[in-house]
Every structure is written in C-alpha cells, then in structure tokens.
Design a protein around this motif. Structure first.
Motif, mmCIF file in Angstrom:
data_model
loop_
_atom_site.group_PDB
_atom_site.id
_atom_site.type_symbol
_atom_site.label_atom_id
_atom_site.label_comp_id
_atom_site.label_asym_id
_atom_site.label_seq_id
_atom_site.Cartn_x
_atom_site.Cartn_y
_atom_site.Cartn_z
ATOM 1 N N VAL A 38 -4.715 -27.686 8.931
ATOM 2 C CA VAL A 38 -5.934 -26.851 9.150
ATOM 3 C C VAL A 38 -6.113 -26.986 7.623
ATOM 4 O O VAL A 38 -5.682 -26.231 6.613
ATOM 5 C CB VAL A 38 -5.804 -25.626 9.748
ATOM 6 N N GLU A 39 -7.462 -27.709 7.027
ATOM 7 C CA GLU A 39 -7.563 -27.759 5.479
ATOM 8 C C GLU A 39 -9.058 -28.249 5.516
ATOM 9 O O GLU A 39 -9.352 -29.078 6.092
ATOM 10 C CB GLU A 39 -6.632 -29.001 5.112
ATOM 11 N N ASP A 40 -9.744 -27.384 4.654
ATOM 12 C CA ASP A 40 -11.313 -27.579 4.661
ATOM 13 C C ASP A 40 -11.736 -28.890 3.507
ATOM 14 O O ASP A 40 -12.617 -29.355 3.455
ATOM 15 C CB ASP A 40 -12.230 -26.580 4.449
ATOM 16 N N GLN A 45 -6.694 -32.552 2.785
ATOM 17 C CA GLN A 45 -6.362 -32.943 4.310
ATOM 18 C C GLN A 45 -5.924 -34.505 4.492
ATOM 19 O O GLN A 45 -4.911 -34.541 5.149
ATOM 20 C CB GLN A 45 -7.643 -32.714 5.133
ATOM 21 N N THR A 46 -6.679 -35.331 3.562
ATOM 22 C CA THR A 46 -6.160 -36.581 3.894
ATOM 23 C C THR A 46 -4.765 -36.861 3.308
ATOM 24 O O THR A 46 -3.884 -37.637 3.853
ATOM 25 C CB THR A 46 -7.197 -37.389 3.024
ATOM 26 N N VAL A 47 -4.484 -36.328 2.179
ATOM 27 C CA VAL A 47 -3.101 -36.651 1.416
ATOM 28 C C VAL A 47 -2.011 -36.006 2.391
ATOM 29 O O VAL A 47 -1.086 -36.644 2.651
ATOM 30 C CB VAL A 47 -3.030 -35.647 0.059
ATOM 31 N N ILE A 48 -2.187 -34.641 2.918
ATOM 32 C CA ILE A 48 -1.237 -34.178 3.771
ATOM 33 C C ILE A 48 -1.030 -34.876 5.113
ATOM 34 O O ILE A 48 0.052 -35.290 5.665
ATOM 35 C CB ILE A 48 -1.604 -32.749 4.048
ATOM 36 N N ALA A 62 -8.007 -30.207 11.424
ATOM 37 C CA ALA A 62 -9.355 -29.207 11.499
ATOM 38 C C ALA A 62 -9.687 -28.654 10.357
ATOM 39 O O ALA A 62 -8.768 -28.194 9.372
ATOM 40 C CB ALA A 62 -8.776 -27.912 12.387
ATOM 41 N N LYS A 63 -10.931 -28.830 10.066
ATOM 42 C CA LYS A 63 -11.375 -28.251 8.745
ATOM 43 C C LYS A 63 -11.895 -26.769 8.870
ATOM 44 O O LYS A 63 -12.296 -26.254 7.595
ATOM 45 C CB LYS A 63 -12.625 -29.300 8.354
ATOM 46 N N ASP A 64 -12.026 -26.217 10.079
ATOM 47 C CA ASP A 64 -12.482 -24.797 10.116
ATOM 48 C C ASP A 64 -11.651 -24.204 11.064
ATOM 49 O O ASP A 64 -11.122 -24.848 12.035
ATOM 50 C CB ASP A 64 -14.095 -24.786 10.549
ATOM 51 N N LEU A 86 -11.022 -21.019 3.838
ATOM 52 C CA LEU A 86 -11.585 -22.126 4.739
ATOM 53 C C LEU A 86 -13.018 -21.872 4.686
ATOM 54 O O LEU A 86 -13.473 -20.756 4.656
ATOM 55 C CB LEU A 86 -11.169 -21.927 6.096
ATOM 56 N N SER A 87 -13.675 -23.040 4.677
ATOM 57 C CA SER A 87 -15.118 -22.863 4.742
ATOM 58 C C SER A 87 -15.533 -22.212 6.257
ATOM 59 O O SER A 87 -14.806 -22.502 7.073
ATOM 60 C CB SER A 87 -15.996 -24.327 4.698
#
Length: 183
Positions: A38-40, A45-48, A62-64, A86-87
């Motif tokens: 869960v990263e916006d 997010q891509t690195v993890i 998930a971005k939100d 988070l956005s």
C-alpha cells in the motif's frame, strides 16, 4: 500490462523473477505468499514490488485506502507493507495508513493481516504509534532491500536467506578410479 499502481485481476498471481545484482540469494517461499504493498508514491511502490517479486512473492498493489480495503477483502494477503501518508482515492476518502489498520482490526479482529509500516515521516512518532497498533515493524524511506526482505521473511515466518558470503554445501567430487596399466 497495468501500471504498478493497480492490481491486475487477470494476472495469475505468479510473479516473474527479475535479474538484478541481488546481494541476498533468492529465497523460494514455501508457499506462494501474497504481499499487499500500500503505497501512493509510484517510484517507491515499484521499488518495493520489484524487490518482493524478485525473490518469488506474489505482490498486490494499492495506491489508496479504498483499493487496499478491496484487496484485503478479496485477496487475503499474508502480509501488508503500508505507507502512512496516502493520497485521497478516487472516491475522495482521506484515510491514512493508520486508519486502514484500525479498520482492519475492526473488520477482521484477531485474524488481522500482519503489517510493516514503511514511511518517510518522523520515525519517533510513527514507530510508537505503529507499535501501539500492532505493527510487526517499521522501515524508513528510502527502504533498504536487505532490511525489507529480512523483515518480511520474519513477519511471515520464513527462514532467513543465507548470508551472501555463505558458500553452498556441495559434497566433494569423488576421485576418479585409477587407470588400468598399459599393456
């Protein structure tokens, strides 16, 4: 292919390994473990995701908050990495990572998904609040590959990967039989 910021429902869940200069040997998870990221921030997010996919985990993203809650309801992740700031999602919800955890504890009770906080915020404040909510651990941004993999493996009960300097145990080659004498 969908961008890394969305979960592809057509993806079979099988992650492909990536080639990289991996200081930790790739551990093959005993079961195909699912980790929700869960990263916006798209780059983080891509690195993890790449780090986790690179050692064989299935990664859901998930971005939100709304997307995260939907995945938790249907995807049954084994672990969640969670950003705090988070956005707002498409529905306009303004949930932070802590609110997701609070909802999850209410929704699932003792069967809550273990989570690791990954945030760029004030570590002193975040660590304490994360501990109070039952976080497995806290990692600051930018995340260290080794620290992330060690914490994930520990959180889901997998044995740690051997250190990179450990030589694999290979039995010595047997000596060839002596040659017969020449006639």
């Amino acid at each position: 292919m969908d961008s890394p910021s969305t979960h592809d429902p057509n993806d079979s869940g099988r992650s492909k390994s990536i080639a990289s200069s991996n200081p930790l040997p790739a551990a093959t998870p005993s079961l195909q473990r699912k980790i929700l990221v869960v990263e916006d921030e798209r780059v983080t997010q891509t690195v993890i995701s790449l780090i986790l996919r690179g050692v064989g985990y299935t990664v859901l993203v998930a971005k939100d908050a709304a997307t995260a809650l939907g995945i938790i309801r249907t995807g049954e992740p084994d672990l969640m990495t969670l950003d705090i700031d988070l956005s707002a999602g498409a529905a306009g919800e303004a949930w932070d990572g802590f609110k997701i955890v609070e909802w999850l504890k209410h929704y699932r009770g003792e069967k809550s998904v273990p989570f690791i906080i990954i945030s760029g915020g004030n570590p002193a404040t975040l660590k304490e609040r994360a501990q109070n909510l039952g976080a497995f651990g806290y990692l600051p941004k930018p995340v260290s590959k080794q620290a992330l993999l060690e914490m994930v493996r520990s959180a889901i009960g997998e044995a740690p990967a051997p250190p990179p300097s450990a030589a694999p145990l290979v039995p010595p080659k047997p000596s060839p039989p002596p040659l017969p004498p020449k006639p």
